[in-house]
Write an enzyme that holds these catalytic residues in place. Structure first.
Site, short mmCIF file in Angstrom:
data_model
loop_
_atom_site.label_atom_id
_atom_site.label_comp_id
_atom_site.label_asym_id
_atom_site.label_seq_id
_atom_site.Cartn_x
_atom_site.Cartn_y
_atom_site.Cartn_z
N ILE A 195 5.13 1.02 7.82
CA ILE A 195 5.77 -0.20 7.32
C ILE A 195 7.12 0.11 6.69
O ILE A 195 8.10 -0.61 6.90
CB ILE A 195 4.85 -0.89 6.30
CG1 ILE A 195 3.59 -1.42 6.99
CG2 ILE A 195 5.58 -2.04 5.59
CD1 ILE A 195 2.50 -1.89 6.05
N ARG B 174 7.75 11.67 0.28
CA ARG B 174 7.37 13.07 0.06
C ARG B 174 7.56 13.93 1.31
O ARG B 174 7.67 15.15 1.20
CB ARG B 174 5.92 13.14 -0.41
CG ARG B 174 5.71 12.62 -1.82
CD ARG B 174 4.27 12.75 -2.27
NE ARG B 174 3.38 11.89 -1.48
CZ ARG B 174 2.08 11.75 -1.71
NH1 ARG B 174 1.52 12.43 -2.70
NH2 ARG B 174 1.35 10.96 -0.98
N ASP C 200 8.48 12.60 -5.12
CA ASP C 200 7.18 12.01 -5.42
C ASP C 200 7.42 10.78 -6.29
O ASP C 200 7.89 10.89 -7.42
CB ASP C 200 6.32 13.03 -6.16
CG ASP C 200 4.92 12.52 -6.49
OD1 ASP C 200 4.68 11.31 -6.37
OD2 ASP C 200 4.07 13.35 -6.88
N VAL C 201 7.10 9.60 -5.78
CA VAL C 201 7.42 8.37 -6.50
C VAL C 201 6.65 8.23 -7.80
O VAL C 201 7.01 7.42 -8.66
CB VAL C 201 7.19 7.13 -5.62
CG1 VAL C 201 8.07 7.16 -4.38
CG2 VAL C 201 5.72 6.96 -5.25
N ASN D 94 7.33 0.51 -1.19
CA ASN D 94 6.37 0.55 -0.10
C ASN D 94 5.39 1.72 -0.20
O ASN D 94 4.27 1.64 0.32
CB ASN D 94 7.11 0.62 1.24
CG ASN D 94 6.20 0.98 2.39
OD1 ASN D 94 5.41 0.17 2.85
ND2 ASN D 94 6.30 2.23 2.85
N TYR E 169 -8.55 1.20 -4.85
CA TYR E 169 -7.35 0.69 -4.17
C TYR E 169 -7.17 -0.79 -4.49
O TYR E 169 -6.05 -1.23 -4.80
CB TYR E 169 -7.50 0.91 -2.67
CG TYR E 169 -6.38 0.35 -1.82
CD1 TYR E 169 -5.13 0.97 -1.78
CD2 TYR E 169 -6.57 -0.79 -1.04
CE1 TYR E 169 -4.11 0.47 -0.99
CE2 TYR E 169 -5.56 -1.30 -0.24
CZ TYR E 169 -4.33 -0.67 -0.22
OH TYR E 169 -3.32 -1.17 0.57
N LYS F 157 -3.92 -2.52 -6.31
CA LYS F 157 -3.10 -3.54 -5.65
C LYS F 157 -3.12 -4.86 -6.41
O LYS F 157 -2.12 -5.58 -6.44
CB LYS F 157 -3.56 -3.73 -4.20
CG LYS F 157 -3.15 -2.60 -3.27
CD LYS F 157 -1.63 -2.43 -3.18
CE LYS F 157 -1.23 -1.44 -2.11
NZ LYS F 157 0.25 -1.29 -2.00
N THR G 223 -0.65 1.01 11.37
CA THR G 223 0.06 2.12 10.75
C THR G 223 -0.76 3.40 10.84
O THR G 223 -1.94 3.38 11.16
CB THR G 223 0.32 1.82 9.26
OG1 THR G 223 -0.95 1.70 8.58
CG2 THR G 223 1.11 0.53 9.08
#
Length: 251
Positions: free
Chosen positions: A17, A37, A58-59, A84, A149, A153, A184
């Site tokens: 995405i 990454r 690394d976010v 994203n 998860y 989210k 994906t």
């Protein structure tokens, strides 16, 4: 072109995405920087013309993200930030230790927070900006065996709604795009795991995965990128605090 002169940053922009979003924004005239990454994937995206600049990071590392964003914006301020980068881990709740919840929160929520922290001040100062989180239908409803998860989210959607209120008069909009199961690498890996664990055919695993979508299919990354483009454009100036669900009518 719609985004001519704008600078967009997309995390997780090397594949899936994120790469589709980066490519779409670049085709509309934006200067696009991608963060992730996997340096090789980022390089491949740039080489293919889907982005202009890259930075491996690394976010979840706030300090590293601040440095990368400062470097990427040195020559051109950031007008659009698309959070994203994300990940999913599966398992029943009683086999999901607190550490799993921490990992899911770090990558899905804190990664978004770090991007927004690093880009919002400049947008507010200039009186214009677009903050966009790639959420999920898991941010709007529950799914069994992915509680960590789903919780993360839901937190992302809560962040979007709250931050939109804080920035409502600043010229900055804050929104999410929330797809169902998309075509994906992440979903492909999930299918591989299902096949390996259950022994069902890949075709049956896919059928079971998309049965909640009335259209009975995976969402194409390009469909998601079109929604992001809409939120980046001038027609969406009064759209803020929203989550656009791309889910074939699931709910």
């Amino acid at each position: 072109m719609l985004l001519s002169g704008r600078h967009a940053v997309v995390t997780g922009g090397g594949r899936g995405i994120g790469r589709a979003v980066a490519a779409r924004l670049r085709r509309e005239g934006a200067h696009v920087s991608i963060i992730g990454r996997d340096a090789a994937a980022l390089s491949a995206a740039c080489a293919a013309g889907d982005a202009d600049a890259q930075a491996a990071c690394d976010v979840t590392d706030a300090a590293a993200m601040a440095q990368v964003l400062a470097r990427l914006s040195a020559d051109q301020p950031i007008d659009i930030a698309v959070a994203n980068a994300g990940a999913v881990e599966t398992g029943p709740f009683l086999r999901s230790p607190a550490e799993r919840f921490r990992r899911m929160t770090e990558i899905n929520l804190i990664g978004t927070v770090n991007l927004f922290h690093g880009t919002l001040p400049g947008m507010v100062e200039r009186g214009h900006g677009r903050l966009i989180a790639i959420g999920s239908t898991a941010g709007h409803r529950g799914y069994a065996y992915v509680s960590a998860y789903v919780a993360a989210k839901h937190a992302v959607i809560g962040l979007v709604k709250s931050l939109a209120l804080e920035t409502a008069r600043s010229g900055v909009t804050v929104n999410a795009v929330s797809p169902g199961y998309a075509d994906t690498d992440m979903v492909a890996s999930g299918l591989d795991a299902i096949v390996a664990k259950t022994g069902v055919s890949r075709e049956q695993a896919l059928t079971d995965m998309v049965k909640a979508n009335p259209q009975g299919r995976l969402i194409a990354p390009d469909e998601i990128s079109q929604a992001v483009l809409y939120l980046c454009g001038p027609a969406s100036g009064s759209v803020t605090g929203q989550s656009l669900t791309i889910n074939g009518g699931e709910f």
